[in-house]
Write a protein that holds these residues in place. Structure first.
Motif, mmCIF file in Angstrom:
data_model
loop_
_atom_site.group_PDB
_atom_site.id
_atom_site.type_symbol
_atom_site.label_atom_id
_atom_site.label_comp_id
_atom_site.label_asym_id
_atom_site.label_seq_id
_atom_site.Cartn_x
_atom_site.Cartn_y
_atom_site.Cartn_z
ATOM 1 N N SER A 98 -4.931 5.180 3.352
ATOM 2 C CA SER A 98 -5.036 4.367 2.143
ATOM 3 C C SER A 98 -4.058 4.866 1.087
ATOM 4 O O SER A 98 -3.496 5.954 1.189
ATOM 5 N N LEU A 99 -3.873 4.029 0.079
ATOM 6 C CA LEU A 99 -3.094 4.395 -1.099
ATOM 7 C C LEU A 99 -3.458 3.443 -2.219
ATOM 8 O O LEU A 99 -3.999 2.364 -1.986
ATOM 9 N N ILE A 100 -3.183 3.856 -3.420
ATOM 10 C CA ILE A 100 -3.314 3.009 -4.594
ATOM 11 C C ILE A 100 -1.898 2.724 -5.070
ATOM 12 O O ILE A 100 -1.132 3.650 -5.338
ATOM 13 N N ALA A 101 -1.544 1.455 -5.137
ATOM 14 C CA ALA A 101 -0.174 1.066 -5.475
ATOM 15 C C ALA A 101 -0.092 0.477 -6.874
ATOM 16 O O ALA A 101 -0.891 -0.376 -7.236
ATOM 17 N N ASP A 102 0.875 0.953 -7.622
ATOM 18 C CA ASP A 102 1.213 0.306 -8.885
ATOM 19 C C ASP A 102 2.139 -0.862 -8.554
ATOM 20 O O ASP A 102 2.978 -0.767 -7.662
ATOM 21 N N VAL A 103 1.973 -1.956 -9.280
ATOM 22 C CA VAL A 103 2.868 -3.101 -9.130
ATOM 23 C C VAL A 103 4.124 -2.782 -9.938
ATOM 24 O O VAL A 103 4.006 -2.272 -11.059
ATOM 25 N N PRO A 104 5.314 -2.939 -9.408
ATOM 26 C CA PRO A 104 5.704 -3.668 -8.218
ATOM 27 C C PRO A 104 5.892 -2.799 -6.967
ATOM 28 O O PRO A 104 6.423 -3.264 -5.966
ATOM 29 N N ALA A 105 5.455 -1.517 -7.002
ATOM 30 C CA ALA A 105 5.637 -0.646 -5.837
ATOM 31 C C ALA A 105 4.874 -1.143 -4.614
ATOM 32 O O ALA A 105 5.192 -0.765 -3.490
ATOM 33 N N ASP A 106 3.907 -2.019 -4.825
ATOM 34 C CA ASP A 106 3.168 -2.564 -3.682
ATOM 35 C C ASP A 106 4.111 -3.242 -2.686
ATOM 36 O O ASP A 106 3.867 -3.225 -1.480
ATOM 37 N N ARG A 107 5.209 -3.781 -3.171
ATOM 38 C CA ARG A 107 6.184 -4.425 -2.263
ATOM 39 C C ARG A 107 6.800 -3.403 -1.307
ATOM 40 O O ARG A 107 7.037 -3.701 -0.140
ATOM 41 N N LEU A 108 7.055 -2.197 -1.794
ATOM 42 C CA LEU A 108 7.578 -1.135 -0.937
ATOM 43 C C LEU A 108 6.570 -0.803 0.153
ATOM 44 O O LEU A 108 6.914 -0.728 1.334
ATOM 45 N N TYR A 109 5.328 -0.617 -0.220
ATOM 46 C CA TYR A 109 4.309 -0.204 0.748
ATOM 47 C C TYR A 109 4.047 -1.287 1.789
ATOM 48 O O TYR A 109 3.777 -0.975 2.953
ATOM 49 N N LYS A 110 4.151 -2.538 1.408
ATOM 50 C CA LYS A 110 3.984 -3.628 2.373
ATOM 51 C C LYS A 110 5.043 -3.551 3.474
ATOM 52 O O LYS A 110 4.766 -3.867 4.626
ATOM 53 N N LYS A 111 6.238 -3.094 3.133
ATOM 54 C CA LYS A 111 7.306 -2.944 4.131
ATOM 55 C C LYS A 111 6.952 -1.911 5.196
ATOM 56 O O LYS A 111 7.533 -1.916 6.277
ATOM 57 N N PHE A 112 5.998 -1.043 4.895
ATOM 58 C CA PHE A 112 5.576 -0.006 5.827
ATOM 59 C C PHE A 112 4.221 -0.307 6.453
ATOM 60 O O PHE A 112 3.579 0.582 7.006
ATOM 61 N N GLY A 113 3.793 -1.566 6.374
ATOM 62 C CA GLY A 113 2.576 -1.997 7.059
ATOM 63 C C GLY A 113 1.298 -1.895 6.265
ATOM 64 O O GLY A 113 0.225 -2.189 6.787
ATOM 65 N N PHE A 114 1.369 -1.491 5.005
ATOM 66 C CA PHE A 114 0.161 -1.412 4.184
ATOM 67 C C PHE A 114 -0.164 -2.807 3.666
ATOM 68 O O PHE A 114 0.725 -3.617 3.422
ATOM 69 N N ASP A 115 -1.453 -3.073 3.517
ATOM 70 C CA ASP A 115 -1.886 -4.378 3.024
ATOM 71 C C ASP A 115 -3.001 -4.174 2.016
ATOM 72 O O ASP A 115 -3.588 -3.090 1.908
ATOM 73 N N TYR A 116 -3.311 -5.232 1.293
ATOM 74 C CA TYR A 116 -4.365 -5.168 0.283
ATOM 75 C C TYR A 116 -5.724 -5.021 0.961
ATOM 76 O O TYR A 116 -5.930 -5.492 2.076
ATOM 77 N N THR A 117 -6.649 -4.390 0.279
ATOM 78 C CA THR A 117 -7.938 -4.060 0.874
ATOM 79 C C THR A 117 -8.979 -5.161 0.755
ATOM 80 O O THR A 117 -10.108 -4.954 1.160
ATOM 81 N N THR A 118 -8.610 -6.292 0.227
ATOM 82 C CA THR A 118 -9.593 -7.356 0.034
ATOM 83 C C THR A 118 -10.326 -7.656 1.334
ATOM 84 O O THR A 118 -9.713 -7.622 2.394
ATOM 85 N N PRO A 119 -11.609 -7.895 1.307
ATOM 86 C CA PRO A 119 -12.432 -8.115 0.117
ATOM 87 C C PRO A 119 -12.892 -6.839 -0.581
ATOM 88 O O PRO A 119 -13.540 -6.902 -1.611
#
Length: 134
Positions: free
Chosen positions: A105-126
């Motif tokens: 897991s990680l906590i991403a600040d926006v807009p760094a979430d775009r970087l993490y998505k490139k490495f397979g991380f996704d939002y934890t919803t729900p």
């Protein structure tokens, strides 16, 4: 050749606290930084000469749970792919050491979430991230 050096090592407490501050991250007490750094599972530092310009760490139990923390790049050096290089090293470590079924897991600040998505991380919803600060 890149104009910086990537090392698999812990930053000094002073460098860690300085880089967090200039990167706009929340502060940490010296006591917390000293304890936290020595309890890291893995750490990567990026240097321009002897100046720490980027870092990232993994914390957790080394089996079931891993958390990517402290990914930071000196604002003077942002936009040069250093954050991506840090994440390549961290995900390389995870690919080699994280057992099947491990949760990262990680906590991403926006807009760094775009970087993490490139490495397979996704939002934890729900689910939602939660925290408590001391």
């Amino acid at each position: 050749m890149k104009p910086y050096d990537i090392r698999h090592e812990l930053p000094s407490v002073d460098d860690y606290m300085r880089l967090r501050k200039i990167a706009g991250m929340s502060g940490r007490s010296r006591e917390a930084a000293t304890t936290g750094l020595k309890n890291s599972l893995f750490s990567v530092c990026v240097y321009a000469g002897d100046r720490l310009i980027g870092m990232g760490r993994l914390v957790g139990d080394g089996g079931c749970n891993f958390e990517v923390v402290d990914v930071a790049v000196d604002p003077e050096f942002q936009g040069r792919g250093i954050g991506k290089d840090i994440m390549k090293v961290i995900t390389g470590y995870l690919d080699e050491h994280a057992p099947e079924s491990a949760y990262v897991s990680l906590i991403a600040d926006v807009p760094a979430d775009r970087l993490y998505k490139k490495f397979g991380f996704d939002y934890t919803t729900p689910s939602v991230g939660m925290y408590k600060r001391y």
